[in-house]
Scaffold this active site. Structure first.
Site, PDB file in Angstrom:
ATOM      1  N   ASP A  14       0.817  -1.212   0.000  1.00 48.94           N
ATOM      2  CA  ASP A  14       0.000   0.000   0.000  1.00 48.94           C
ATOM      3  C   ASP A  14       0.851   1.262   0.000  1.00 48.94           C
ATOM      4  O   ASP A  14       0.366   2.337  -0.361  1.00 48.94           O
ATOM      5  CB  ASP A  14      -0.923  -0.011   1.224  1.00 48.94           C
ATOM      6  CG  ASP A  14      -1.939   1.117   1.183  1.00 48.94           C
ATOM      7  OD1 ASP A  14      -2.651   1.223   0.175  1.00 48.94           O
ATOM      8  OD2 ASP A  14      -2.013   1.890   2.157  1.00 48.94           O
TER       9      ASP A  14
ATOM     10  N   VAL B 182      -3.483   9.460  -4.082  1.00 47.98           N
ATOM     11  CA  VAL B 182      -2.433   9.113  -5.040  1.00 47.98           C
ATOM     12  C   VAL B 182      -2.921   9.334  -6.470  1.00 47.98           C
ATOM     13  O   VAL B 182      -2.181   9.853  -7.321  1.00 47.98           O
ATOM     14  CB  VAL B 182      -1.973   7.656  -4.834  1.00 47.98           C
ATOM     15  CG1 VAL B 182      -1.052   7.213  -5.961  1.00 47.98           C
ATOM     16  CG2 VAL B 182      -1.257   7.507  -3.492  1.00 47.98           C
TER      17      VAL B 182
ATOM     18  N   LEU C 239      -8.469   5.904   1.804  1.00 44.06           N
ATOM     19  CA  LEU C 239      -8.496   7.093   0.954  1.00 44.06           C
ATOM     20  C   LEU C 239      -7.149   7.389   0.307  1.00 44.06           C
ATOM     21  O   LEU C 239      -7.030   8.367  -0.431  1.00 44.06           O
ATOM     22  CB  LEU C 239      -8.937   8.309   1.777  1.00 44.06           C
ATOM     23  CG  LEU C 239     -10.394   8.282   2.261  1.00 44.06           C
ATOM     24  CD1 LEU C 239     -10.654   9.447   3.194  1.00 44.06           C
ATOM     25  CD2 LEU C 239     -11.359   8.315   1.086  1.00 44.06           C
ATOM     26  N   ARG C 240      -6.145   6.558   0.585  1.00 46.36           N
ATOM     27  CA  ARG C 240      -4.849   6.805  -0.028  1.00 46.36           C
ATOM     28  C   ARG C 240      -4.925   6.681  -1.541  1.00 46.36           C
ATOM     29  O   ARG C 240      -4.242   7.393  -2.268  1.00 46.36           O
ATOM     30  CB  ARG C 240      -3.795   5.851   0.535  1.00 46.36           C
ATOM     31  CG  ARG C 240      -2.401   6.117  -0.007  1.00 46.36           C
ATOM     32  CD  ARG C 240      -1.329   5.293   0.686  1.00 46.36           C
ATOM     33  NE  ARG C 240      -1.057   5.805   2.016  1.00 46.36           N
ATOM     34  CZ  ARG C 240      -1.120   5.086   3.123  1.00 46.36           C
ATOM     35  NH1 ARG C 240      -1.470   3.816   3.060  1.00 46.36           N
ATOM     36  NH2 ARG C 240      -0.846   5.618   4.291  1.00 46.36           N
ATOM     37  N   ALA C 241      -5.790   5.788  -2.028  1.00 45.28           N
ATOM     38  CA  ALA C 241      -5.942   5.624  -3.478  1.00 45.28           C
ATOM     39  C   ALA C 241      -6.432   6.916  -4.119  1.00 45.28           C
ATOM     40  O   ALA C 241      -5.950   7.314  -5.190  1.00 45.28           O
ATOM     41  CB  ALA C 241      -6.899   4.477  -3.778  1.00 45.28           C
TER      42      ALA C 241
END
Length: 669
Positions: free
Chosen positions: A194, A280, A275-277
């Protein structure tokens, strides 16, 4: 310094070069993971990237690469004198070896200063050297857990804290993490996966003309590295200038609310975790717009970003293969805003950094994805049915395996399984001798040197402790190791009730899933008809394992001796390859042997041979019916193994047996 293969000269890896280009434009994207088969120029491309990056400003002689333009930056070596000149140097590409110790990565006590001057001084590690540069890990999926933990901590905080051996240091460590791996050699821990902002799949091109061009360029480089690099110098300069321009443009790129909403809708539709997707994808879309020279993010930018940022975030378990349905992505994005926006024509993600000018342009093609059969539910089967020879039973959904540990204390590779003496772990004692792979035991070293200070003239005015080589003590540490679990499974007619084979496969998948979490190796030998086959060589890759198990046939005669002999061969070869990894043999059988003359006698002789070799074993008795022959119990006696009657091989039953056989006995260390 020998010439490096030019980044612009890489052929047929458009996605990889594009992803590396985008993280070079915005390092906050979070790095790139490159997955692919051997011989696809992964390492060559990564090493070539550093040569086209803009220079870094730093203070002359600064070991920690403090940014002169950051007024809040602090150097662990102390305040930097105002007269210290500021210099420009190339971006560092720091390679992290898979076998590195944690001291080498984070830094440690400077031994020569401690022994010569009695001064506690800090020797920076690879994470300090990688600050404001690139940290490259080849075969990142083989990285031991203790190094993965260090990388996770540094990537999350942007800092490294060292509290060890009398050293207390904290310094900045912000780097672009680049990893390459071959999925067949094992998967990556989800936590580290991740942390990679982007991921790409690479494979050798299938177009013969493109393959010819790859070979032609490589041969030309090998024949004359300097001349080849000179011929590509112009393209390298163009790319370097374009990267610098994109970096300057990124702060001015507009990401409006409508585009942000589109990104959120895409991430939600693909059911990614967290929410990192979204973050990014947004950063990548902005970087791609800057790369194209635009100040407005279009849906094509979002499409490119989603293709690179989302595939590895859709996996729910190790049996799921990474990938993205690009047709669905196109449906989500629509075709009403694929124009380049107000800034002019979009020349696509190719060009310098996305492939050299004379290469074929990136075509945005989708990759083939393979459906895994690992989670396929068994067909309804109200009663056990004898399987036809060669028929295939599907595995059910694997249950979570219980903890599997091998008795005693080993010395195998660091993992998360059984107790072992490892270079990393809890300090339980000390040993005489200089530390090589293990850490220095500072209290023990000082204690050994203290009685000799008067005769050595130590602790006098102007002198600290005086050490001799014989004073050195290394720490004895105990941690956890990884193991090899070899399952020898009877797939013959006597065991081939379809329901039973489904449960055997499900149990094996459960052990594979547990092995993935604990960094173990698992192997599978099956015997049926006339031979025994290695259905699954020792591996940690659950993707490969699930595909092999999906096609495992059953039925026919029972060559039990051949199964045991093949298991012994697998264990013997693995012991030569990795002598420190302790094995556990689990034989799943009803004890019958029906192939060849004196079949049962040969089986028991093979079992006695395994017992004599010291292999720890378990026999899972799968004999069913009212009248039982007790052959599996006799086999267990020959193997000197624990015999566990189990009328039906269920996933829970088999993994419980393995746990019971390997749990530490009372009073055993």
């Amino acid at each position: 310094m020998p010439a490096q293969y030019p980044f612009c000269a890489v052929v047929g890896s458009d996605d990889m070069t594009l992803a590396l280009t985008l993280v070079a434009i915005d390092p906050l994207i979070g790095g790139v993971l490159v997955r692919g088969e051997k011989g696809t120029a992964k390492t060559t491309t990564v090493r070539g990237l550093a040569e086209v990056l803009p220079l870094v400003r730093t203070y002359a002689g600064d070991r920690f690469s403090v940014d002169p333009d950051d007024s809040l930056a602090v150097c662990p070596d102390g305040p930097i004198d105002a007269s210290t000149p500021v210099v420009e140097r190339p971006v560092r590409l720091v390679e992290l070896p898979v076998g590195a110790s944690d001291d080498r990565v984070t830094g440690s006590l400077k031994l020569d200063a401690a022994l010569r001057d009695g001064v506690v001084a800090f020797e920076p590690g690879l994470l300090a050297r990688a600050h404001r540069g690139l940290l490259y890990v080849d075969e990142v999926n083989l990285l031991p857990d203790h190094l993965v933990d260090l990388l996770l901590d540094a990537a999350a905080t942007g800092r490294v804290s060292v509290e060890r051996d009398g050293v207390s240091v904290e310094h900045a460590s912000r780097f672009v993490l680049i990893g390459t791996m071959n999925p067949e050699e094992g998967e990556l821990r989800p936590q580290l996966l991740d942390r990679f902002g982007l991921t790409v799949e690479v494979a050798a091109p299938r177009d013969p003309a493109l393959r010819v061009e790859v070979v032609r360029r490589r041969l030309a480089f090998d024949a004359d590295p300097e001349g080849f690099a000179t011929r590509w110098a112009g393209e390298q300069d163009v790319l370097r200038a374009r990267l610098a321009a994109a970096r300057r443009l990124v702060p001015d790129v507009v990401l409006d609310d409508e585009t942000l909403t589109t990104i959120a809708e895409v991430c939600a539709a693909f059911d990614v975790d967290g929410l990192r997707a979204d973050l990014v994808t947004a950063r990548t879309a902005v970087a791609h717009a800057g790369w194209q020279g635009r100040t407005h993010v279009t849906r094509e930018d979002v499409r490119v970003a989603a293709r690179l940022a989302l595939p590895h975030r859709r996996r729910r378990n190790p049996f799921d293969e990474p990938g993205l349905d690009e047709d669905r992505l196109d449906d989500l994005l629509g075709n009403d805003d694929l124009d380049p926006g107000p800034d002019g024509p979009d020349d696509g993600p190719g060009g310098p950094g996305g492939g050299p000018p004379d290469d074929a342009p990136q075509d945005g093609r989708s990759r083939d994805t393979h459906d895994s059969h690992a989670g396929e539910s068994p067909a309804p089967d109200n009663a056990p049915q004898p399987a036809v020879a060669g028929s295939v039973a599907s595995a059910g959904e694997p249950a979570r395996a219980r903890l599997l540990v091998v008795r005693g204390t080993g010395e195998g590779q660091a993992g998360r399984r059984s107790r072992a003496r490892t270079p990393q772990g809890r300090v339980v004692g000390q040993q005489r001798g200089a530390p090589v792979a293990s850490r220095l035991h500072l209290p023990g070293t000082i204690t050994a040197a203290a009685p000799h200070q008067r005769s050595r003239g130590g602790l006098t005015e102007g002198r600290g402790l005086v050490f001799a080589p014989g004073d050195l003590r290394r720490a004895e540490t105990v941690g956890r190791e990884s193991n090899l679990v070899l399952l020898c499974v009877d797939a013959s007619g006597s065991m081939a009730a379809r329901r039973r084979m489904e449960q055997v496969k499900t149990a094996v998948l459960a052990l594979l899933l547990d092995a993935y979490r604990r960094r173990d190796k698992v192997a599978l030998v099956t015997f049926r008809q006339r031979t025994a086959d290695v259905a699954l060589p020792p591996t940690g890759s659950v993707e490969v394992a699930s595909r092999r198990l999906a096609d495992l046939p059953a039925g026919g005669r029972t060559p039990l001796a051949e199964g045991l002999e093949r298991s012994a061969e697998v264990l013997r070869r693995e012991a030569l390859r990795d002598p420190s990894r302790r094995p556990l043999l689990v034989v799943v059988t009803d004890g019958r042997a029906t192939f060849g003359p004196d079949a049962l006698g040969r089986a028991h002789r093979a079992a006695a041979h395994l017992a004599a070799s010291g292999v720890q074993s378990v026999v899972v008795d799968c004999e069913t019916g009212r009248f039982r022959l007790g052959l599996a119990a006799q086999l267990a006696a020959s193997l000197q193994a624990e015999h566990v009657p189990l009328g039906e091989v269920t996933a829970d039953g088999l993994t419980s047996v393995v746990h019971a056989a390997t749990a530490p006995r009372e009073g055993v260390a």
